[in-house]
Motif scaffolding. Structure first.
Motif, PDB file in Angstrom:
ATOM      1  N   UNK A 177       7.117   9.039  -1.866  1.00  0.00           N
ATOM      2  CA  UNK A 177       6.113   8.110  -1.332  1.00  0.00           C
ATOM      3  C   UNK A 177       6.736   7.052  -0.429  1.00  0.00           C
ATOM      4  N   UNK A 178       5.956   6.625   0.543  1.00  0.00           N
ATOM      5  CA  UNK A 178       6.316   5.493   1.399  1.00  0.00           C
ATOM      6  C   UNK A 178       5.346   4.357   1.105  1.00  0.00           C
ATOM      7  N   UNK A 179       5.886   3.231   0.670  1.00  0.00           N
ATOM      8  CA  UNK A 179       5.090   2.047   0.358  1.00  0.00           C
ATOM      9  C   UNK A 179       5.423   0.968   1.379  1.00  0.00           C
ATOM     10  N   UNK A 180       4.398   0.311   1.924  1.00  0.00           N
ATOM     11  CA  UNK A 180       4.596  -0.718   2.944  1.00  0.00           C
ATOM     12  C   UNK A 180       3.713  -1.921   2.639  1.00  0.00           C
ATOM     13  N   UNK A 239      -2.072   4.142  -7.237  1.00  0.00           N
ATOM     14  CA  UNK A 239      -1.898   5.104  -6.150  1.00  0.00           C
ATOM     15  C   UNK A 239      -0.612   5.929  -6.218  1.00  0.00           C
ATOM     16  N   UNK A 240       0.443   5.345  -6.752  1.00  0.00           N
ATOM     17  CA  UNK A 240       1.756   5.973  -6.629  1.00  0.00           C
ATOM     18  C   UNK A 240       1.993   7.052  -7.684  1.00  0.00           C
ATOM     19  N   UNK A 246      -3.237   7.667  -1.282  1.00  0.00           N
ATOM     20  CA  UNK A 246      -2.961   6.478  -0.487  1.00  0.00           C
ATOM     21  C   UNK A 246      -3.940   5.363  -0.857  1.00  0.00           C
ATOM     22  N   UNK A 247      -3.503   4.134  -0.675  1.00  0.00           N
ATOM     23  CA  UNK A 247      -4.342   2.983  -0.976  1.00  0.00           C
ATOM     24  C   UNK A 247      -3.532   1.713  -0.992  1.00  0.00           C
ATOM     25  N   UNK A 266       0.818  -1.196   0.000  1.00  0.00           N
ATOM     26  CA  UNK A 266       0.000   0.000   0.000  1.00  0.00           C
ATOM     27  C   UNK A 266       0.856   1.252   0.000  1.00  0.00           C
ATOM     28  N   UNK A 267       0.377   2.293  -0.670  1.00  0.00           N
ATOM     29  CA  UNK A 267       0.984   3.608  -0.592  1.00  0.00           C
ATOM     30  C   UNK A 267       0.429   4.272   0.668  1.00  0.00           C
TER      31      UNK A 267
END
Length: 466
Positions: free
Chosen positions: A455-458, A138-139, A95-96, A87-88
């Motif tokens: 962006x932070x993606x996890x 999302x990104x 975000x999503x 997810x972003x």
């Protein structure tokens, strides 16, 4: 199974003697890594002196002994499920969260065991993919950055053929020849250490060199032949000759027509030493490819002026390619398994030609495998990669901007230049045949522009081997 158990002979010998290393090297085979698309097993399957994972590193185990019986008869099979849920969580376009998966199905036949044809084997593998892309959802908009390695073509079809080829091993495997349908870069410019990362930009080859070229990776396929020479002293040399395919196997991969647009010729030289008393393993390589298929110049027209000014057809580039250098080296050993130590990793590549989407890519990383005594099968890895966009694409977009275009080439609103990905991943061995990889990615310049915030993606990767 996380606790190491040793035999009497292991206790009497150094913890990383040559015999243990050789057996472990055989346990995690090149074919296993190719079959799964990532490192088949974090520390190999088994070895005599020390065992830190079950002998059958599969959820279904030995299937009541049938797996071993079939293998002795010359038949092995691969069935893996890999999902990547990311997810972003900050920055980017919005975000999503998205899910994608890849199911790998393959078979390997040892024709020497089956029908007595010495050194001959047959390999066939396909994938099924489904899900959505966190990148384009999302990104950013272009999909240039792909945080999910398993997302891409090959979805929404039950089985997409990736490769189907014969392999002939000669002179005690000093010469290995593959002939059939396979991606041109299946064995060139790749490193399974890169697949300790989840991002497609890092796993398992430099995308700046391959995206938009006919030096293809799976799930694409093309007719080709490749030969690898292993003269000794830990050296190898390999070269191939592939069709620059017009069809790339079609939707299901079974379009075997030969419609060559040109040819792809990859070459690679390598050295794979085990240094010093502790047998610190390393892999060093230099290589590249030539793609002779025709492609339009993204900026220059047939008369040498910008396409946007002349409004003439693009100049045709008749040959292009790329070259790369890569290395990984264990610098400290934690235990006897081949990859059990602190490993430094690096890969850099440069495109040669006007029509490829990328210009260059640089990746460095550090991997700690088996560093915790209570979690000897686990690994932690940190990677950083920088990728530059083709300067001709940037110039085209800059000229569009000067001319007042609201939307530029590739659907962006600002000229593209470069992006970076910083990725931290933990590889956790859950149980026999099951791994979980929690993952964080920090992405600088989504879309290779400053349109969206960094962006932070996890998320995580789940890998199940049956």
């Amino acid at each position: 199974m996380q606790v190491a158990a040793a035999t009497d002979s292991a206790r009497a010998s150094p913890p990383w003697n040559a015999k243990a290393l050789a057996l472990d090297n055989a346990a995690t085979t090149t074919q296993e890594r190719i079959n799964t698309g990532v490192n088949a097993s974090a520390l190999g399957s088994s070895w005599t002196e020390v065992r830190v994972v079950p002998k059958n590193d599969r959820l279904l185990g030995s299937l009541g002994g049938w797996r071993e019986r079939l293998s002795r008869a010359g038949f092995n099979f691969t069935l893996t499920y890999m999902s990547e849920s990311l997810g972003d969580v900050a920055g980017g376009r919005r975000t999503g969260f998205d899910y994608s998966h890849q199911v790998v199905m393959g078979t390997d036949f040892d024709l020497e065991k089956l029908i007595g044809l010495k050194g001959l084997s047959f390999h066939m593998l396909g994938v099924q993919r489904a899900g959505r892309s966190v990148a384009t959802d999302y990104l950013e908009k272009t999909g240039l950055i792909q945080p999910q390695q398993d997302y891409g073509v090959g979805g929404n079809v039950l089985y997409k053929l990736v490769y189907m080829y014969f392999e002939e091993a000669l002179f005690d495997r000093k010469l290995v020849i593959d002939v059939g349908r396979m991606p041109a870069n299946l064995k060139y410019g790749t490193s399974y250490f890169g697949c300790y990362a989840v991002s497609n930009v890092i796993c398992a080859h430099p995308t700046a060199l391959s995206v938009g070229s006919k030096w293809r990776s799976w799930p694409f396929s093309q007719w080709g032949v490749t030969a690898r020479l292993n003269p000794g002293q830990d050296l190898y040399a390999q070269a191939g000759f592939f069709e620059a395919s017009a069809t790339e196997g079609g939707r299901a991969g079974f379009n075997f027509s030969f419609q060559a647009l040109g040819y792809v010729v990859p070459v690679e030289l390598g050295w794979e030493p085990a240094l010093g008393h502790d047998k610190l393993t390393g892999h060093y390589k230099i290589g590249g490819y030539i793609d002779t298929s025709d492609h339009p110049d993204p900026f220059t027209s047939v008369d040498g002026t910008p396409i946007l000014i002349s409004h003439l057809p693009a100049r045709v580039e008749h040959q292009r390619g790329a070259w790369y250098v890569g290395a990984d080296q264990m610098v400290t050993r934690f235990g006897p398994a081949k990859d059990q130590g602190l490993i430094l990793f690096g890969l850099a590549g440069w495109d040669q030609g006007a029509s490829l989407q990328g210009q260059s890519q640089y990746t460095v990383g550090i991997i700690g495998q088996g560093m915790f005594p209570s979690r000897v099968t686990d690994a932690i890895s940190l990677f950083w990669t920088w990728q530059n966009v083709n300067k001709k694409i940037t110039r085209y977009q800059e000229l569009q901007q000067d001319l007042g275009y609201a939307t530029l080439k590739n659907g962006v609103t600002l000229p593209q230049s470069n992006f970076q990905v910083l990725e931290l991943t933990y590889t956790a061995f859950i149980t026999r045949g099951l791994k979980l990889l929690p993952d964080l990615q920090y992405i600088v310049h989504p879309d290779a522009t400053r349109t969206y915030p960094n962006a932070l993606v996890a998320g995580f990767r789940l890998l199940a081997q049956f």
